[in-house]
Design a protein around this motif. Sequence first.
Motif, PDB file in Angstrom:
ATOM      1  N   SER A   1       0.848  -1.186   0.000  1.00  0.00           N
ATOM      2  CA  SER A   1       0.000   0.000   0.000  1.00  0.00           C
ATOM      3  C   SER A   1       0.885   1.238   0.000  1.00  0.00           C
ATOM      4  O   SER A   1       2.071   1.166   0.342  1.00  0.00           O
ATOM      5  CB  SER A   1      -0.921   0.033   1.221  1.00  0.00           C
ATOM      6  N   ARG A   2       0.316   2.356  -0.351  1.00  0.00           N
ATOM      7  CA  ARG A   2       1.056   3.615  -0.355  1.00  0.00           C
ATOM      8  C   ARG A   2       1.508   3.981   1.056  1.00  0.00           C
ATOM      9  O   ARG A   2       2.629   4.468   1.264  1.00  0.00           O
ATOM     10  CB  ARG A   2       0.183   4.726  -0.937  1.00  0.00           C
ATOM     11  N   GLY A   3       0.652   3.728   2.034  1.00  0.00           N
ATOM     12  CA  GLY A   3       0.994   4.042   3.416  1.00  0.00           C
ATOM     13  C   GLY A   3       2.191   3.254   3.904  1.00  0.00           C
ATOM     14  O   GLY A   3       3.067   3.809   4.592  1.00  0.00           O
ATOM     15  N   ARG A   4       2.258   1.961   3.557  1.00  0.00           N
ATOM     16  CA  ARG A   4       3.403   1.146   3.970  1.00  0.00           C
ATOM     17  C   ARG A   4       4.659   1.565   3.212  1.00  0.00           C
ATOM     18  O   ARG A   4       5.766   1.515   3.748  1.00  0.00           O
ATOM     19  CB  ARG A   4       3.092  -0.331   3.761  1.00  0.00           C
ATOM     20  N   GLY A   5       4.488   1.975   1.963  1.00  0.00           N
ATOM     21  CA  GLY A   5       5.624   2.479   1.208  1.00  0.00           C
ATOM     22  C   GLY A   5       6.172   3.749   1.842  1.00  0.00           C
ATOM     23  O   GLY A   5       7.387   3.930   1.956  1.00  0.00           O
ATOM     24  N   ASP A   6       5.285   4.614   2.297  1.00  0.00           N
ATOM     25  CA  ASP A   6       5.704   5.856   2.936  1.00  0.00           C
ATOM     26  C   ASP A   6       6.452   5.569   4.233  1.00  0.00           C
ATOM     27  O   ASP A   6       7.438   6.240   4.553  1.00  0.00           O
ATOM     28  CB  ASP A   6       4.469   6.720   3.217  1.00  0.00           C
ATOM     29  N   ALA A   7       5.992   4.578   4.980  1.00  0.00           N
ATOM     30  CA  ALA A   7       6.666   4.212   6.230  1.00  0.00           C
ATOM     31  C   ALA A   7       8.042   3.610   5.946  1.00  0.00           C
ATOM     32  O   ALA A   7       9.008   3.878   6.676  1.00  0.00           O
ATOM     33  CB  ALA A   7       5.808   3.218   7.013  1.00  0.00           C
ATOM     34  N   MET A   8       8.144   2.832   4.878  1.00  0.00           N
ATOM     35  CA  MET A   8       9.400   2.150   4.548  1.00  0.00           C
ATOM     36  C   MET A   8      10.498   3.134   4.166  1.00  0.00           C
ATOM     37  O   MET A   8      11.667   2.945   4.544  1.00  0.00           O
ATOM     38  CB  MET A   8       9.154   1.164   3.395  1.00  0.00           C
ATOM     39  N   ILE A   9      10.148   4.191   3.453  1.00  0.00           N
ATOM     40  CA  ILE A   9      11.175   5.074   2.907  1.00  0.00           C
ATOM     41  C   ILE A   9      11.675   6.112   3.910  1.00  0.00           C
ATOM     42  O   ILE A   9      12.577   6.889   3.585  1.00  0.00           O
ATOM     43  CB  ILE A   9      10.660   5.801   1.643  1.00  0.00           C
ATOM     44  N   ARG A  10      11.141   6.117   5.119  1.00  0.00           N
ATOM     45  CA  ARG A  10      11.628   7.068   6.123  1.00  0.00           C
ATOM     46  C   ARG A  10      13.096   6.827   6.449  1.00  0.00           C
ATOM     47  O   ARG A  10      13.838   7.761   6.746  1.00  0.00           O
ATOM     48  CB  ARG A  10      10.779   6.976   7.390  1.00  0.00           C
ATOM     49  N   ARG A  11      13.525   5.575   6.387  1.00  0.00           N
ATOM     50  CA  ARG A  11      14.928   5.255   6.646  1.00  0.00           C
ATOM     51  C   ARG A  11      15.820   5.861   5.565  1.00  0.00           C
ATOM     52  O   ARG A  11      16.934   6.317   5.841  1.00  0.00           O
ATOM     53  CB  ARG A  11      15.116   3.745   6.712  1.00  0.00           C
ATOM     54  N   HIS A  12      15.337   5.862   4.335  1.00  0.00           N
ATOM     55  CA  HIS A  12      16.119   6.432   3.238  1.00  0.00           C
ATOM     56  C   HIS A  12      16.294   7.937   3.418  1.00  0.00           C
ATOM     57  O   HIS A  12      17.385   8.480   3.187  1.00  0.00           O
ATOM     58  CB  HIS A  12      15.433   6.158   1.897  1.00  0.00           C
TER      59      HIS A  12
END
Length: 209
Positions: free
Chosen positions: A36-47
């Motif tokens: 989902s877009r929300g999980r993608g947004d959470a994942m890229i915080r590390r980047h």
Amino acid sequence: MTSFLLNQLYPKAVDGLPLLDTPERLAAPYLRRGASRGRGDAMIRRHIALASATGFVTGLGGWLTMPVTVPADLAGVALIQLHMAASCAVLAGHDLNDAKTRSTVVACLLKTDGDPNSEREETLSRATVKLAEKGVRSIVKSSIIWTAAAAGRRIGGRIARGVPFLGGAIGAISDAYNTRTVARHTLDTFFPIVEELVELDPHDTAVGS
């Protein structure tokens, strides 16, 4: 920052980066809970956090180190952003070995659809920002030292020693902002927001008619 150079960096990003692992392994826990877009947004915080740290470290140098730090920062942040876009591609169910996926990931960094003119503009924009950061740091440093000199050499020396951290802060904010911009474009690419169009019944009449 042309598509050619990004294509050369792409395999390194796919093979994995320190603190991030490979895009597949990074995306796996999020993928198990459903893409989902929300999980993608959470994942890229590390980047974004890692890009900010890269900008801070490379921003500590002055004009003398610019020939080394500017290319290093551009390449380092580009690798992080490629890894970010590739991770989103995996989360969206794409094969990173597919040529079309590679092209889409690279386009996310350029924020273009393959237009050569737009690619050149994005490349020039990134390089100009890095040069501007050095200029701001130099101007601020000169102003601080000149002002502090009036209060005494000891105070001026203490303030001058803290100025490099200002350059690091500028680099951190700039690279975090740029990476967040690329992140939004990446999420729009792999997880587009679909607006539902409601088709009105021709027999319906407007309210109050």
